[in-house]
Structures are given as C-alpha cells and as structure tokens.
Motif scaffolding. Structure first.
Motif, PDB file in Angstrom:
ATOM      1  N   ALA A  76      -2.405  -4.889   8.061  1.00  0.00           N
ATOM      2  CA  ALA A  76      -3.678  -5.076   8.766  1.00  0.00           C
ATOM      3  C   ALA A  76      -4.262  -3.722   9.176  1.00  0.00           C
ATOM      4  O   ALA A  76      -5.486  -3.512   9.072  1.00  0.00           O
ATOM      5  CB  ALA A  76      -3.477  -5.973   9.985  1.00  0.00           C
ATOM      6  N   MET A  77      -3.410  -2.820   9.622  1.00  0.00           N
ATOM      7  CA  MET A  77      -3.885  -1.479   9.979  1.00  0.00           C
ATOM      8  C   MET A  77      -4.526  -0.814   8.762  1.00  0.00           C
ATOM      9  O   MET A  77      -5.603  -0.220   8.862  1.00  0.00           O
ATOM     10  CB  MET A  77      -2.722  -0.630  10.504  1.00  0.00           C
ATOM     11  N   PHE A  78      -3.889  -0.946   7.602  1.00  0.00           N
ATOM     12  CA  PHE A  78      -4.426  -0.376   6.367  1.00  0.00           C
ATOM     13  C   PHE A  78      -5.794  -0.989   6.050  1.00  0.00           C
ATOM     14  O   PHE A  78      -6.728  -0.275   5.684  1.00  0.00           O
ATOM     15  CB  PHE A  78      -3.438  -0.600   5.219  1.00  0.00           C
ATOM     16  N   ILE A  79      -5.920  -2.292   6.206  1.00  0.00           N
ATOM     17  CA  ILE A  79      -7.204  -2.959   5.934  1.00  0.00           C
ATOM     18  C   ILE A  79      -8.290  -2.443   6.868  1.00  0.00           C
ATOM     19  O   ILE A  79      -9.414  -2.163   6.444  1.00  0.00           O
ATOM     20  CB  ILE A  79      -7.050  -4.492   6.016  1.00  0.00           C
ATOM     21  N   TYR A  80      -7.949  -2.268   8.147  1.00  0.00           N
ATOM     22  CA  TYR A  80      -8.936  -1.718   9.080  1.00  0.00           C
ATOM     23  C   TYR A  80      -9.315  -0.287   8.709  1.00  0.00           C
ATOM     24  O   TYR A  80     -10.477   0.106   8.848  1.00  0.00           O
ATOM     25  CB  TYR A  80      -8.433  -1.798  10.523  1.00  0.00           C
TER      26      TYR A  80
ATOM     27  N   LEU B  43      -0.822   7.928   6.083  1.00  0.00           N
ATOM     28  CA  LEU B  43      -2.178   7.459   5.785  1.00  0.00           C
ATOM     29  C   LEU B  43      -3.013   7.281   7.047  1.00  0.00           C
ATOM     30  O   LEU B  43      -4.203   7.576   7.052  1.00  0.00           O
ATOM     31  CB  LEU B  43      -2.119   6.147   5.003  1.00  0.00           C
ATOM     32  N   PHE B  44      -2.396   6.796   8.112  1.00  0.00           N
ATOM     33  CA  PHE B  44      -3.135   6.582   9.353  1.00  0.00           C
ATOM     34  C   PHE B  44      -3.712   7.905   9.865  1.00  0.00           C
ATOM     35  O   PHE B  44      -4.914   8.006  10.111  1.00  0.00           O
ATOM     36  CB  PHE B  44      -2.236   5.942  10.423  1.00  0.00           C
ATOM     37  N   TYR B  45      -2.863   8.908  10.014  1.00  0.00           N
ATOM     38  CA  TYR B  45      -3.343  10.180  10.557  1.00  0.00           C
ATOM     39  C   TYR B  45      -4.326  10.864   9.620  1.00  0.00           C
ATOM     40  O   TYR B  45      -5.302  11.478  10.066  1.00  0.00           O
ATOM     41  CB  TYR B  45      -2.167  11.091  10.913  1.00  0.00           C
TER      42      TYR B  45
ATOM     43  N   ALA C  50      -0.316  14.283  10.141  1.00  0.00           N
ATOM     44  CA  ALA C  50       0.200  13.494   9.016  1.00  0.00           C
ATOM     45  C   ALA C  50       1.277  14.225   8.227  1.00  0.00           C
ATOM     46  O   ALA C  50       2.091  13.589   7.555  1.00  0.00           O
ATOM     47  CB  ALA C  50      -0.951  13.126   8.076  1.00  0.00           C
ATOM     48  N   VAL C  51       1.309  15.529   8.302  1.00  0.00           N
ATOM     49  CA  VAL C  51       2.175  16.347   7.435  1.00  0.00           C
ATOM     50  C   VAL C  51       3.637  15.919   7.490  1.00  0.00           C
ATOM     51  O   VAL C  51       4.268  15.700   6.448  1.00  0.00           O
ATOM     52  CB  VAL C  51       2.025  17.848   7.776  1.00  0.00           C
ATOM     53  N   SER C  52       4.206  15.806   8.679  1.00  0.00           N
ATOM     54  CA  SER C  52       5.636  15.479   8.777  1.00  0.00           C
ATOM     55  C   SER C  52       5.919  14.080   8.238  1.00  0.00           C
ATOM     56  O   SER C  52       6.964  13.847   7.627  1.00  0.00           O
ATOM     57  CB  SER C  52       6.126  15.601  10.220  1.00  0.00           C
ATOM     58  N   HIS C  53       4.984  13.159   8.434  1.00  0.00           N
ATOM     59  CA  HIS C  53       5.164  11.797   7.925  1.00  0.00           C
ATOM     60  C   HIS C  53       5.075  11.763   6.400  1.00  0.00           C
ATOM     61  O   HIS C  53       5.828  11.044   5.743  1.00  0.00           O
ATOM     62  CB  HIS C  53       4.136  10.848   8.554  1.00  0.00           C
ATOM     63  N   CYS C  54       4.163  12.549   5.843  1.00  0.00           N
ATOM     64  CA  CYS C  54       4.048  12.628   4.389  1.00  0.00           C
ATOM     65  C   CYS C  54       5.322  13.235   3.786  1.00  0.00           C
ATOM     66  O   CYS C  54       5.821  12.752   2.764  1.00  0.00           O
ATOM     67  CB  CYS C  54       2.842  13.458   3.992  1.00  0.00           C
ATOM     68  N   ALA C  55       5.844  14.272   4.442  1.00  0.00           N
ATOM     69  CA  ALA C  55       7.070  14.907   3.952  1.00  0.00           C
ATOM     70  C   ALA C  55       8.241  13.919   4.005  1.00  0.00           C
ATOM     71  O   ALA C  55       9.045  13.853   3.063  1.00  0.00           O
ATOM     72  CB  ALA C  55       7.384  16.154   4.774  1.00  0.00           C
ATOM     73  N   ALA C  56       8.319  13.142   5.081  1.00  0.00           N
ATOM     74  CA  ALA C  56       9.394  12.147   5.193  1.00  0.00           C
ATOM     75  C   ALA C  56       9.225  11.054   4.144  1.00  0.00           C
ATOM     76  O   ALA C  56      10.218  10.574   3.580  1.00  0.00           O
ATOM     77  CB  ALA C  56       9.409  11.548   6.596  1.00  0.00           C
TER      78      ALA C  56
ATOM     79  N   LEU D 135     -12.856   0.812  -3.547  1.00  0.00           N
ATOM     80  CA  LEU D 135     -11.487   0.753  -4.052  1.00  0.00           C
ATOM     81  C   LEU D 135     -10.512   0.566  -2.885  1.00  0.00           C
ATOM     82  O   LEU D 135     -10.815   0.976  -1.766  1.00  0.00           O
ATOM     83  CB  LEU D 135     -11.143   2.055  -4.792  1.00  0.00           C
ATOM     84  N   PRO D 136      -9.348   0.007  -3.148  1.00  0.00           N
ATOM     85  CA  PRO D 136      -8.359  -0.149  -2.065  1.00  0.00           C
ATOM     86  C   PRO D 136      -7.634   1.165  -1.779  1.00  0.00           C
ATOM     87  O   PRO D 136      -6.420   1.277  -1.894  1.00  0.00           O
ATOM     88  CB  PRO D 136      -7.420  -1.225  -2.609  1.00  0.00           C
ATOM     89  N   LEU D 137      -8.432   2.181  -1.434  1.00  0.00           N
ATOM     90  CA  LEU D 137      -7.920   3.516  -1.138  1.00  0.00           C
ATOM     91  C   LEU D 137      -8.536   4.004   0.161  1.00  0.00           C
ATOM     92  O   LEU D 137      -9.696   3.696   0.460  1.00  0.00           O
ATOM     93  CB  LEU D 137      -8.279   4.495  -2.262  1.00  0.00           C
ATOM     94  N   VAL D 138      -7.780   4.787   0.895  1.00  0.00           N
ATOM     95  CA  VAL D 138      -8.275   5.366   2.138  1.00  0.00           C
ATOM     96  C   VAL D 138      -8.747   6.787   1.847  1.00  0.00           C
ATOM     97  O   VAL D 138      -8.024   7.571   1.237  1.00  0.00           O
ATOM     98  CB  VAL D 138      -7.159   5.374   3.212  1.00  0.00           C
ATOM     99  N   TRP D 139      -9.971   7.104   2.265  1.00  0.00           N
ATOM    100  CA  TRP D 139     -10.550   8.427   2.073  1.00  0.00           C
ATOM    101  C   TRP D 139     -10.950   8.972   3.439  1.00  0.00           C
ATOM    102  O   TRP D 139     -11.730   8.333   4.148  1.00  0.00           O
ATOM    103  CB  TRP D 139     -11.802   8.350   1.191  1.00  0.00           C
TER     104      TRP D 139
END
Length: 174
Positions: free
Chosen positions: A8-12, A43-45, A54-60, A154-158
């Motif tokens: 749901a967070m992604f959809i928002y 993706l959220f950050y 977001a950097v540390s989450h992307c690395a993880a 598209l189902p992508l976050v920009w």
C-alpha cells in the motif's frame, strides 16, 4: 499485515500521495522487520526526495539480493539523486549485466526503467555519445515513454529530481 502495508505504501508513492505513504511508512516501521523491507525503505526515501537516507537501505538490499537487477537499479537512481553520477553509472551497468544474463521474463516497465537509468547516468557522467544511443533506443522501442507524464503511468517510482533529469536529457536530445 506487514506485506499489505508495504504494498500500500508503494501504491501511495506511485500515485504521489506522500502523506498517506508517510503514514503507512510509520506503521510499517512499528512492525517486525521482514524480507523486502530494505527495498521498501530504499524506494520510500528515494521517492520522497531523501536520497541520502536511502543509501544504506539500498546497500542492504543489494547485499540481500545481489543476483537481482532491481536493487542495483534502485541504488543507481538513489545515486543519481545524490548527484553521484559515476556511482549511478556503475550501479546501472551492474543492473544491466544481471538483467541481460537473467532468464526471467522482463516487463516493459523494467526495461524502460533500466534504459532511462543508463541514459541519465551516461549523460551526466559525460558520455553523451552513449547517452544519445540509449535515448535513441528508448525513442525507437518505447516512444510512448519519452515524456515524464507517460512514465508516471508505469508501476515505477520516480523522484522529483529524477523527473527533472529526464526532462533535461530529453530536451537536449530532441
């Protein structure tokens, strides 16, 4: 349900409703961590314009899913937003290698996502020749996805910054 909150967070985020995404993000953070949380956090950050968070989450996420192209591409977009264009290019090149080595069936959204990432990273890493060739591939194969407004379908976050980079590249190569 943790998974439902994440989806749901992604959809928002997709629909640009940041206040609802923030609310769900807070609820999600109060639940027990699950696999996939690092991707959601990355993706959220990124989507809310806080790429440095977001950097540390992307690395993880890369560490957890290093054989999938998506975490590498997400890290590439985060690097673009952090104006680290050489790192972005490295991430997108790794994503491309994994993408083309995979036997998985890919979607149009995935290919467009990768092509735009490579195009922007090449352009801002001063490889205009490569960027122009990649832009030409988008123009030929996916002319309907040259405009930011069409990309939003598209189902992508920009992120807002990524959208501005796309607009700049597009106006230079028109």
């Amino acid at each position: 349900n943790h998974s439902v909150l994440s989806q749901a967070m992604f959809i928002y985020l997709l629909t640009g409703n940041r206040s609802q995404a923030n609310s769900l993000h807070e609820r999600l953070r109060s639940t027990t961590s699950k696999p996939g949380d690092e991707e959601a956090e990355c993706l959220f950050y990124y989507a809310i314009g806080q790429a440095s968070d977001a950097v540390s989450h992307c690395a993880a996420d890369i560490k957890e899913n290093k054989t999938y192209y998506n975490p590498w591409a997400n890290a590439g977009y985060v690097a673009l937003d952090n104006r680290d264009f050489s790192a972005a290019l490295s991430y997108f090149l790794k994503a491309r290698d994994i993408y083309f080595q995979s036997k998985d069936k890919h979607t149009v959204a995935e290919e467009v996502d990768l092509l735009w990432g490579l195009t922007i990273a090449s352009y801002y890493s001063n490889d205009r020749k490569q960027a122009k060739a990649l832009y030409g591939a988008i123009k030929k194969g996916y002319p309907q996805f040259l405009q930011v407004e069409s990309l939003k379908r598209l189902p992508l976050v920009w992120s807002d910054y990524t959208q501005s980079l796309i607009t700049s590249v597009r106006s230079d190569f028109k």
